[in-house]
Design an enzyme around this catalytic site. Structure first.
Site, PDB file in Angstrom:
ATOM      1  CB  THR A  25      -0.972   0.085   1.206  1.00 27.24           C
ATOM      2  OG1 THR A  25      -1.841  -1.057   1.109  1.00 27.24           O
ATOM      3  CG2 THR A  25      -1.745   1.254   1.508  1.00 27.24           C
ATOM      4  CD  GLN A  97      -2.549  -7.913  -0.951  1.00 31.40           C
ATOM      5  OE1 GLN A  97      -2.545  -6.969  -0.579  1.00 31.40           O
ATOM      6  NE2 GLN A  97      -2.188  -8.947  -0.020  1.00 31.40           N
ATOM      7  CG  HIS A 177      -4.698  -8.568   2.021  1.00 35.14           C
ATOM      8  ND1 HIS A 177      -4.041  -9.569   2.659  1.00 35.14           N
ATOM      9  CD2 HIS A 177      -4.118  -7.361   2.096  1.00 35.14           C
ATOM     10  CE1 HIS A 177      -3.188  -8.906   3.658  1.00 35.14           C
ATOM     11  NE2 HIS A 177      -3.291  -7.611   3.073  1.00 35.14           N
ATOM     12  CG  ASN A 180      -0.407  -8.539   6.863  1.00 38.82           C
ATOM     13  OD1 ASN A 180       0.018  -9.595   7.179  1.00 38.82           O
ATOM     14  ND2 ASN A 180      -0.018  -7.796   5.780  1.00 38.82           N
ATOM     15  CE1 TYR A 182      -5.800  -4.369   7.252  1.00 40.74           C
ATOM     16  CE2 TYR A 182      -4.349  -5.657   6.068  1.00 40.74           C
ATOM     17  CZ  TYR A 182      -4.501  -4.388   6.727  1.00 40.74           C
ATOM     18  OH  TYR A 182      -3.669  -3.394   6.930  1.00 40.74           O
ATOM     19  NE  ARG A 230       1.597 -11.382   1.325  1.00 39.00           N
ATOM     20  CZ  ARG A 230       2.453 -10.367   1.667  1.00 39.00           C
ATOM     21  NH1 ARG A 230       2.095  -9.324   2.159  1.00 39.00           N
ATOM     22  NH2 ARG A 230       3.735 -10.588   1.567  1.00 39.00           N
ATOM     23  CG  ASN A 238      -4.620  -4.620  11.352  1.00 36.83           C
ATOM     24  OD1 ASN A 238      -4.588  -3.495  11.791  1.00 36.83           O
ATOM     25  ND2 ASN A 238      -4.474  -5.069  10.055  1.00 36.83           N
ATOM     26  N   GLY A 325       9.322  -6.842  -0.261  1.00 40.99           N
ATOM     27  CA  GLY A 325       8.489  -5.678  -0.144  1.00 40.99           C
ATOM     28  C   GLY A 325       9.642  -4.556  -0.114  1.00 40.99           C
TER      29      GLY A 325
END
Ligand SMILES: Cc1cc2nc3c(=O)[nH]c(=O)nc-3n(C[C@H](O)[C@H](O)[C@H](O)COP(=O)(O)O)c2cc1C
Length: 368
Positions: A25, A97, A177, A180, A182, A230, A238, A325
């Site tokens: 992002t 993604q 995605h 992480n 989410y 992923r 998070n 990354g």
């Protein structure tokens, strides 16, 4: 012995090398539409074997960051088509993604509505939104709304619709995605998911039902070989607590992905940061189990990768592709730099999110 610079065929898609640019992002799109600068940024980095785009919200409610380009309007689809064209002109390949942040959001990003999640409990996490002074910054996520059963189904459809748009915009495939902390993980984690419907946490099948419905909708809109997922087992990001059945949950999910003949599983290894304490040995043992659970498709691993670690994992047969990354931010020609042993630039963290060209498209290739 395979190495990073060897070509690879990903479910029929030829890749020039085994280096993947990991999704990042960058928050450079104030109107949520990809523009010329977006296309230039990806064009500059197209010598990666595969680019995975920044996280792309699948709907308005999927968004948890200012200035992030989505994939749910015709304008956004058109904007992305210039990005994919730029990457293809350079001989590269790019997946989109597909992202839904769930409760990792703020009501001021959602026209005053509560973020959608598996639960109504607020995440202890910060999101990039407007602060109290109306300035962009990192602020505490706000209280979510526990989605109704119908809303859960509709959201799975949103992923399918965005996947269809991605293919029409010229993407070579899509990455779901599921990492992480989410939305997908908010359903998978029994200490976050407190539902009592068929998407609840009563059984492992229930916890995995939403992510698999998302996968099935996305496959229906594309093709199994155009879909990757992923995941970030042991990631704490998070506000994701650890739980007893964590490893078995991921292995069970990965077995289900193998049954569906997906292109790849992309693991984000957070063990160097906030994830599982330790340890190379443990990580390799887990990767072996993933290979066993996912014998047909490719395995990507990302997280503090280097030339040496990447080649080691490839040569052990534990992974097929290696994700980088942050090194891609200041080194658009990362592949050439690694290949020739040229020095790597360090990124400026202050320009990771927001702003314009600075720290985005103004990093030069190696000048020698
Ligand atoms: C600025 C920035 C933005 C990121 N955005 C995303 C994202 O949109 N989706 C995602 O799955 N991971 C995202 N990540 C995680 C990266 O894909 C990658 O896994 C992580 O940076 C670790 O790899 P590295 O050590 O090579 O940077 C982001 C990381 C950074 C630094």
């Amino acid at each position: 012995m395979p190495q990073l610079f060897d070509a690879y065929t990903l479910s029929g898609l030829p890749l020039r090398n085994r280096i993947v640019m990991a999704p990042m992002t960058r928050a450079r799109n104030p109107d949520a539409v990809p523009n010329d600068l977006t296309a230039l940024y990806y064009r500059q980095r197209a010598s990666a074997g595969l680019i995975v785009s920044e996280g792309v919200p699948v709907s308005e409610m999927a968004n948890g960051n200012l200035y992030v380009p989505g994939l749910y309007t015709p304008e956004q689809q058109e904007g992305w088509s210039h990005v994919t064209q730029a990457v293809h002109e350079e001989g590269g390949a790019i997946f989109a993604q597909l992202w839904h942040v769930g409760r990792a959001s703020h009501q001021n990003l959602l026209h005053g509505r509560k973020p959608h999640s598996s639960t109504a409990r607020t995440a202890d996490t910060k999101v990039f939104a407007y602060d109290l002074n109306g300035k962009p910054g990192f602020v505490q996520a706000t209280e979510p709304h526990a989605m109704t059963t119908d809303e859960v189904r509709e959201t799975a459809f949103d992923f399918g619709k965005a996947a269809g748009r991605a293919i029409r915009a010229g993407f070579d495939g899509v990455e779901i995605h599921g990492a992480n902390g989410y939305l997908l993980e908010q359903f998978m984690n029994p200490l976050v998911n407190d539902r009592t419907d068929q998407y609840g946490a009563q059984t492992m099948d229930d916890r995995l039902r939403f992510v698999l419905e998302v996968v099935d909708n996305v496959v229906a809109a594309t093709a199994p070989g155009k879909v990757g997922v992923r995941l970030s087992p042991w990631g704490r990001f998070n506000d994701m607590p650890d739980y007893a059945q964590l490893e078995e949950t991921y292995l069970q999910l990965i077995r289900k992905l193998d049954e569906r003949e997906l292109a790849y599983v992309h693991l984000m290894d957070q063990s160097n940061g906030q994830g599982r304490p330790d340890a190379e040995g443990q990580n390799e043992a887990f990767l072996r189990k993933v290979r066993e659970a996912f014998p047909r498709g490719a395995i990507i691993v990302a997280g503090a990768m280097t030339l040496e670690v990447g080649n080691h994992l490839l040569q052990q047969g534990l992974v097929d592709l290696v994700g980088f990354g942050q090194p891609f931010i200041p080194n658009p020609d990362l592949v050439q730099r690694l290949q020739h042993g040229w020095p790597l630039e360090q990124p400026d963290r202050r320009t990771y999110y927001g702003g314009g060209r600075e720290g985005y498209t103004d990093y030069p290739n190696y000048q020698g």
